[in-house]
Scaffold this active site. Structure first.
Site, PDB file in Angstrom:
ATOM      1  CB  SER A  46      -0.903   0.029   1.238  1.00  0.00           C
ATOM      2  OG  SER A  46      -1.762  -1.081   1.258  1.00  0.00           O
ATOM      3  CD  GLN A  47      -0.433   7.055  -1.737  1.00  0.00           C
ATOM      4  OE1 GLN A  47      -1.428   6.661  -2.336  1.00  0.00           O
ATOM      5  NE2 GLN A  47      -0.148   8.321  -1.570  1.00  0.00           N
TER       6      GLN A  47
END
Ligand code: SAH
Length: 214
Positions: free
Chosen positions: A65-66
């Site tokens: 994930s970012q």
């Protein structure tokens, strides 16, 4: 051995500043991000991407994930020390490491064996206490329930029923809920055995939550 040089730390400091400037206020989360070497959770040939605020492909067609999204979900779920937390979707293992750094007792479940194994290897090298499970997050972990917090890191159409049941009264579940290419970050507070207070917190895009093992 995982190398964590001055260069890595410098890149990480910049990333943390970026995440902070995007609105993350909880200093404990920023400190945890400063501590956990995100590059360890990605292939070493992608080092220059490890400290950009972007999601990135890992193996098996999945993504890490970012960083902002990791921080955002972590802030929303409001982790307190010693809480029992279930993460659905181990992926790289990075989010699990952040939760553990905040003092949570982390249980994480993944449906793809390769990711389940790789994440464990990295956590072992980092000396983490996170507990890993190969299984279907739709079922949760009934034998370890109830959990104080449940964090889903893959896109579901609705909050899985089994997970609602495995949350303590007073507990919080956070999940991106929606269709394949668009989800709404949803926070669910269990106020009694069958009452959930729902609030929404912006749009995100996650890889889909799928049923059964791969
Ligand atoms: N938390 C991760 C990001 C994960 S991406 C990180 O920090 O890197 C979402 C992950 O959820 C993928 O690895 C995917 O395989 C997994 N997943 C999807 N459906 C699942 C399910 N039903 N049970 C467990 N894991 C699931």
């Amino acid at each position: 051995m995982i190398e964590d040089s001055f260069m890595h730390k410098g890149l990480r400091r910049k990333l943390v500043e970026q995440v902070k400037s995007k609105g993350i206020k909880d200093q404990r989360i920023l400190d945890a991000m400063m501590k956990i070497p995100r590059h360890a959770f990605m292939d070493s040939s992608f080092l220059k991407f490890a400290y950009q605020d972007q999601a990135f492909p890992i193996s098996s067609g999945q993504t890490i994930s970012q960083p902002f999204t990791v921080a955002f979900q972590t802030e929303l779920i409001d982790i307190q020390i010693h809480q029992k937390v279930l993460e659905v979707g181990t992926g790289s293992g990075y989010q699990a490491a952040i939760l553990a750094e905040l003092g949570a007792r982390v249980f994480t479940i993944e449906r793809i064996r390769k990711l389940y194994q790789e994440a464990q290897t990295i956590h072992r090298e980092l000396g983490s206490q996170v507990k890993f499970f190969l299984g279907d997050g739709y079922q949760g972990l009934p034998s370890f329930a109830p959990f104080d917090r449940i964090l889903i890191t893959a896109a579901a159409h609705a909050i899985p029923e089994a997970l609602k049941q495995q949350l303590v009264v007073g507990g919080i579940l956070v999940a991106p809920i929606g269709e394949r290419d668009f989800q709404v970050m949803t926070k669910c507070v269990k106020t009694s055995m069958d009452i959930f207070e729902i609030s929404t917190h912006g749009n995100f895009v996650f890889v889909p939550m799928k049923e059964g093992l791969e």
